[in-house]
Design a protein around this motif. Structure first.
Motif, PDB file in Angstrom:
ATOM      1  N   ALA A 103       0.844  -1.198   0.000  1.00 37.57           N
ATOM      2  CA  ALA A 103       0.000   0.000   0.000  1.00 37.57           C
ATOM      3  C   ALA A 103       0.873   1.239   0.000  1.00 37.57           C
ATOM      4  N   GLU A 104       0.266   2.353  -0.393  1.00 40.04           N
ATOM      5  CA  GLU A 104       0.881   3.669  -0.271  1.00 40.04           C
ATOM      6  C   GLU A 104      -0.156   4.595   0.335  1.00 40.04           C
ATOM      7  N   LEU A 105       0.199   5.256   1.455  1.00 35.19           N
ATOM      8  CA  LEU A 105      -0.742   6.080   2.204  1.00 35.19           C
ATOM      9  C   LEU A 105      -0.186   7.473   2.411  1.00 35.19           C
ATOM     10  N   ALA A 106      -1.091   8.442   2.518  1.00 29.59           N
ATOM     11  CA  ALA A 106      -0.748   9.798   2.925  1.00 29.59           C
ATOM     12  C   ALA A 106      -1.559  10.126   4.177  1.00 29.59           C
ATOM     13  N   PHE A 107      -0.963  10.906   5.076  1.00 32.05           N
ATOM     14  CA  PHE A 107      -1.623  11.275   6.324  1.00 32.05           C
ATOM     15  C   PHE A 107      -1.670  12.790   6.436  1.00 32.05           C
ATOM     16  N   ASP A 108      -2.835  13.310   6.854  1.00 34.81           N
ATOM     17  CA  ASP A 108      -2.985  14.755   7.010  1.00 34.81           C
ATOM     18  C   ASP A 108      -4.069  15.012   8.050  1.00 34.81           C
ATOM     19  N   GLY A 109      -3.708  15.746   9.095  1.00 32.84           N
ATOM     20  CA  GLY A 109      -4.684  16.083  10.113  1.00 32.84           C
ATOM     21  C   GLY A 109      -5.271  14.881  10.823  1.00 32.84           C
ATOM     22  N   THR A 113      -5.205   8.697   3.847  1.00 32.70           N
ATOM     23  CA  THR A 113      -5.749   8.570   2.497  1.00 32.70           C
ATOM     24  C   THR A 113      -5.001   7.461   1.780  1.00 32.70           C
ATOM     25  N   VAL A 114      -5.740   6.532   1.200  1.00 32.44           N
ATOM     26  CA  VAL A 114      -5.125   5.441   0.450  1.00 32.44           C
ATOM     27  C   VAL A 114      -4.827   5.932  -0.961  1.00 32.44           C
ATOM     28  N   VAL A 135      -5.161   7.726  13.222  1.00 32.31           N
ATOM     29  CA  VAL A 135      -4.347   6.536  13.001  1.00 32.31           C
ATOM     30  C   VAL A 135      -2.932   6.929  12.560  1.00 32.31           C
ATOM     31  N   VAL A 136      -1.989   6.022  12.795  1.00 35.69           N
ATOM     32  CA  VAL A 136      -0.652   6.113  12.229  1.00 35.69           C
ATOM     33  C   VAL A 136      -0.432   4.875  11.379  1.00 35.69           C
ATOM     34  N   ASP A 137       0.636   4.860  10.615  1.00 32.91           N
ATOM     35  CA  ASP A 137       0.952   3.673   9.824  1.00 32.91           C
ATOM     36  C   ASP A 137       1.594   2.622  10.730  1.00 32.91           C
ATOM     37  N   PRO A 138       1.630   1.352  10.298  1.00 29.54           N
ATOM     38  CA  PRO A 138       2.165   0.297  11.163  1.00 29.54           C
ATOM     39  C   PRO A 138       3.652   0.420  11.448  1.00 29.54           C
ATOM     40  N   LEU A 139       4.416   1.014  10.542  1.00 30.45           N
ATOM     41  CA  LEU A 139       5.845   1.156  10.796  1.00 30.45           C
ATOM     42  C   LEU A 139       6.101   2.240  11.843  1.00 30.45           C
ATOM     43  N   THR A 140       5.342   3.324  11.807  1.00 27.83           N
ATOM     44  CA  THR A 140       5.428   4.310  12.882  1.00 27.83           C
ATOM     45  C   THR A 140       5.029   3.671  14.210  1.00 27.83           C
ATOM     46  N   GLY A 141       4.027   2.798  14.175  1.00 25.22           N
ATOM     47  CA  GLY A 141       3.630   2.084  15.382  1.00 25.22           C
ATOM     48  C   GLY A 141       4.729   1.172  15.898  1.00 25.22           C
ATOM     49  N   LEU A 142       5.359   0.440  14.993  1.00 24.40           N
ATOM     50  CA  LEU A 142       6.446  -0.461  15.382  1.00 24.40           C
ATOM     51  C   LEU A 142       7.598   0.323  15.974  1.00 24.40           C
ATOM     52  N   TYR A 143       7.960   1.433  15.326  1.00 18.16           N
ATOM     53  CA  TYR A 143       9.067   2.254  15.808  1.00 18.16           C
ATOM     54  C   TYR A 143       8.745   2.865  17.168  1.00 18.16           C
ATOM     55  N   SER A 144       7.497   3.207  17.404  1.00 19.23           N
ATOM     56  CA  SER A 144       7.093   3.744  18.701  1.00 19.23           C
ATOM     57  C   SER A 144       7.284   2.723  19.816  1.00 19.23           C
ATOM     58  N   VAL A 145       7.099   1.453  19.500  1.00 23.10           N
ATOM     59  CA  VAL A 145       7.300   0.383  20.475  1.00 23.10           C
ATOM     60  C   VAL A 145       8.782   0.103  20.691  1.00 23.10           C
ATOM     61  N   LEU A 146       9.563   0.094  19.624  1.00 25.74           N
ATOM     62  CA  LEU A 146      10.958  -0.358  19.696  1.00 25.74           C
ATOM     63  C   LEU A 146      11.961   0.762  19.950  1.00 25.74           C
ATOM     64  N   ARG A 147      11.555   1.983  19.851  1.00 26.14           N
ATOM     65  CA  ARG A 147      12.472   3.113  19.963  1.00 26.14           C
ATOM     66  C   ARG A 147      13.067   3.233  21.368  1.00 26.14           C
ATOM     67  N   GLY A 164      -3.624   0.395   5.212  1.00 28.66           N
ATOM     68  CA  GLY A 164      -4.253   0.431   3.895  1.00 28.66           C
ATOM     69  C   GLY A 164      -5.287  -0.650   3.718  1.00 28.66           C
ATOM     70  N   HIS A 165      -5.294  -1.640   4.638  1.00 24.88           N
ATOM     71  CA  HIS A 165      -6.234  -2.751   4.547  1.00 24.88           C
ATOM     72  C   HIS A 165      -6.952  -3.011   5.868  1.00 24.88           C
ATOM     73  N   ARG A 166      -6.219  -2.876   6.987  1.00 28.51           N
ATOM     74  CA  ARG A 166      -6.776  -3.221   8.294  1.00 28.51           C
ATOM     75  C   ARG A 166      -6.422  -2.146   9.309  1.00 28.51           C
ATOM     76  N   VAL A 167      -7.230  -2.078  10.357  1.00 32.20           N
ATOM     77  CA  VAL A 167      -6.986  -1.163  11.467  1.00 32.20           C
ATOM     78  C   VAL A 167      -6.736  -1.988  12.728  1.00 32.20           C
ATOM     79  N   ASN A 168      -5.650  -1.662  13.428  1.00 33.02           N
ATOM     80  CA  ASN A 168      -5.294  -2.325  14.671  1.00 33.02           C
ATOM     81  C   ASN A 168      -4.912  -1.266  15.694  1.00 33.02           C
ATOM     82  N   SER A 169      -4.804  -1.680  16.938  1.00 33.87           N
ATOM     83  CA  SER A 169      -4.270  -0.779  17.953  1.00 33.87           C
ATOM     84  C   SER A 169      -3.197  -1.502  18.746  1.00 33.87           C
ATOM     85  N   VAL A 170      -2.273  -0.731  19.311  1.00 27.43           N
ATOM     86  CA  VAL A 170      -1.233  -1.292  20.168  1.00 27.43           C
ATOM     87  C   VAL A 170      -1.077  -0.389  21.377  1.00 27.43           C
TER      88      VAL A 170
END
Length: 239
Positions: A103-109, A113-114, A135-147, A164-170
């Protein structure tokens, strides 16, 4: 939970440490299931002022790679504000067993947007991003956990992610002393974009994050572990 899903979950199960301008680092992880190597993850983060760029390369390895080969290459970029990472652009390219997740996503406010996405799997509901503000993207989520973080800010993650396909929370919470480091409890919840039967059968997964101290009073995640259908899955930092 199949081994490649364990890799994605752990490496898709990234905080408030202020980083100096133009700081970059590379972290490498090995994912194992019941003691057998299942995958490798490389996470590269670059910071320049308030801006961040993170890239990730996840791939099957060992017996998992022999039976179900896959790679997932992703990148995100955005800004850091008051210790919170705010994405602006995300892309992911999946091959092999992870195919169909690109997927390719853009985030604003706070809205995603897919721009483009692989076709959804049959009988899977299509997510309306407008229903999931913040929401944030999953890689930003992963980095937030591992940083890298500090004792004062460890175990303080609460994010909703959209790939781009599913919504999760951590979420991370409940810090506990563990020798010279600490552990915290994590919870990964599936929210939207899943078949109803799967969502009912496996709505959430708990995991444990282990921090160890490094120089400068910094805490570093050295392990993420979760009980899976195939046994204990562990994501261990190699460097």
């Amino acid at each position: 939970m199949l081994p490649h899903c364990v890799v994605a979950g752990l490496a898709a199960l990234s905080l408030s440490t202020a980083l100096s301008a133009q700081e970059s680092n590379v972290a490498r992880y090995t994912v194992s299931v019941s003691g057998l190597t299942a995958g490798k993850v490389t996470l590269t983060a670059q910071h320049e002022g308030a801006r961040y760029v993170v890239s990730s390369n996840s791939a099957s390895a060992g017996l998992a790679g022999f039976f179900r080969s896959f790679t997932l290459i992703s990148q995100t970029q955005g800004t850091e504000r008051n210790g919170r990472l705010i994405p602006q652009r995300y892309s992911a390219d999946a091959k092999g067993a992870r195919q169909g997740r690109g997927a390719e996503l853009a985030f604003d406010g706070g809205l995603a947007t897919v721009i483009k996405a692989d076709p959804p799997e049959p009988d899977v509901p299509v997510v309306d991003p407008a229903r999931h503000k913040g929401v944030v993207d999953p890689l930003t989520g992963l980095y937030s956990v591992l940083r890298d973080t500090t004792p004062a800010t460890a175990c303080q993650v609460d994010l909703k992610m959209f790939d781009g396909h599913r919504v999760n929370s951590v979420t991370l919470s409940s810090p506990q002393a563990d020798g010279d480091g600490l552990t915290c409890r994590g919870l990964y919840r599936r929210i939207d974009g899943y078949p109803a039967k799967e969502l009912a059968r496996r709505p959430e997964t708990s995991f444990i994050v282990t921090y160890r101290p490094v120089e400068g009073g910094v805490l570093r995640v050295t392990e993420v572990s979760v009980d899976s259908a195939f046994g204990l899955a562990r994501m261990i930092r190699d460097n």
